[in-house]
Design a protein around this motif. Structure first.
Motif, PDB file in Angstrom:
ATOM      1  N   VAL A  73      15.577 111.390  30.258  1.00  0.00           N
ATOM      2  CA  VAL A  73      16.358 110.152  30.307  1.00  0.00           C
ATOM      3  C   VAL A  73      15.970 109.235  29.153  1.00  0.00           C
ATOM      4  O   VAL A  73      16.833 108.660  28.469  1.00  0.00           O
ATOM      5  CB  VAL A  73      16.157 109.434  31.650  1.00  0.00           C
ATOM      6  CG1 VAL A  73      16.885 108.087  31.663  1.00  0.00           C
ATOM      7  CG2 VAL A  73      16.638 110.302  32.801  1.00  0.00           C
ATOM      8  N   MET A  77      18.266 108.017  26.001  1.00  0.00           N
ATOM      9  CA  MET A  77      18.478 106.603  25.700  1.00  0.00           C
ATOM     10  C   MET A  77      18.302 106.312  24.218  1.00  0.00           C
ATOM     11  O   MET A  77      18.923 105.386  23.682  1.00  0.00           O
ATOM     12  CB  MET A  77      17.517 105.742  26.521  1.00  0.00           C
ATOM     13  CG  MET A  77      17.833 105.695  27.995  1.00  0.00           C
ATOM     14  SD  MET A  77      16.584 104.798  28.955  1.00  0.00           S
ATOM     15  CE  MET A  77      16.751 103.136  28.270  1.00  0.00           C
ATOM     16  N   VAL A  88      23.381 103.434  30.564  1.00  0.00           N
ATOM     17  CA  VAL A  88      22.142 104.135  30.912  1.00  0.00           C
ATOM     18  C   VAL A  88      21.023 103.138  31.189  1.00  0.00           C
ATOM     19  O   VAL A  88      20.260 103.278  32.154  1.00  0.00           O
ATOM     20  CB  VAL A  88      21.735 105.114  29.793  1.00  0.00           C
ATOM     21  CG1 VAL A  88      20.393 105.767  30.104  1.00  0.00           C
ATOM     22  CG2 VAL A  88      22.797 106.181  29.602  1.00  0.00           C
TER      23      VAL A  88
END
Length: 272
Positions: A73, A77, A88
């Motif tokens: 993640v 980003m 996000v």
């Protein structure tokens, strides 16, 4: 001048943390005369030793899961911009806008016998009867990972943002494939963020109370739940204070080890 500006901060730390903890720890030694019996109970009684070991094990599992889930993640980003990046970031920061109790209650709804997960599994034919998902160690680990995941994602994101794109391009020019460039360039440079997030998640998980209390069973009790039981049900304040003392000592040792092993500036994702 600097000390004057910092005086309110140190005053808050003194009266809101150091004094209450010191006063509580003093209770563990005085019953009614100075003694170490309460600490001896923590170490020698296999039940309490098992609770301590279980707490450390669950905290470690949560930390590992947070790294595995949080690194992709954080990496994603750093590779998106505009509306996607804002979306996000909002998903990562959204847990901070709701209480731990609300998020834990949501997991209780999902994991209960007639909950969403069991309903889907029965509908797909994966199981012939509802599974026991609630009040298990797995439920505690999953919910704690969800609650603490932002504390892992943000430090890793900060470390990845400080890695110049030229490093990966240089590795590619020198003949490294995408996987090798990631493994030998990006991953080592992102380790300060990984270690920072790991210590935040691990130390926070050690003292977690709400999630284990609501989603766990008495057989899966963690140390924070045990302290609450000793204070509210048994009314054994000296022993509860001894448990807090053991946990405080363990947390302090872990923090000291990390502070010695990794520079503080690197923990915070600094490029220095």
């Amino acid at each position: 001048m600097t000390m004057v500006l910092l005086a309110p901060f140190f005053a808050i730390i003194l009266f809101a943390f150091i004094y209450p903890i010191g006063n509580l720890l003093s209770i563990s030694f005085l019953e009614p005369s100075p003694t170490l019996d309460n600490y001896a109970r923590v170490v020698t009684n296999p039940i309490y030793a098992l609770v301590l070991a279980r707490t450390a094990w669950i905290s470690l599992l949560v930390t590992v899961l947070a790294v595995v889930l949080g690194f992709p993640v954080a990496y994603f980003m750093t590779r998106v911009n505009g509306a996607v990046a804002a979306l996000v970031a909002a998903c990562v920061l959204l847990p901070f806008w709701s209480s731990v109790l609300v998020r834990t209650a949501a997991w209780a709804v999902l994991l209960q016998r007639e909950g969403v997960i069991n309903t889907i599994l029965l509908w797909l034919g994966v199981t012939s009867e509802p599974l026991r998902l609630l009040y298990t160690q797995g439920a505690v680990v999953i919910a704690m990972t969800h609650v603490l995941l932002p504390f892992m994602i943000l430090p890793i994101y900060g470390a990845l943002r400080n890695i110049p794109d030229d490093y990966m391009r240089a590795a590619s020019v020198l003949g490294a494939g995408r996987f090798r460039a990631f493994a030998e360039v990006m991953l080592p440079l992102s380790l300060p963020g990984v270690w920072s997030g790991s210590i935040l998640v691990f130390l926070t998980a050690l003292g977690f109370f709400v999630t284990p209390a609501l989603l766990g069973s008495p057989q899966e009790m963690m140390i924070a739940t045990l302290v609450s039981q000793q204070v509210r049900e048994v009314l054994d304040w000296p022993f509860a204070a001894a448990l807090v003392g053991v946990l405080t000592l363990f947390v302090t040792l872990i923090a000291m080890i990390f502070s010695k092993a990794i520079r503080f500036e690197r923990l915070m994702g600094s490029s220095a």
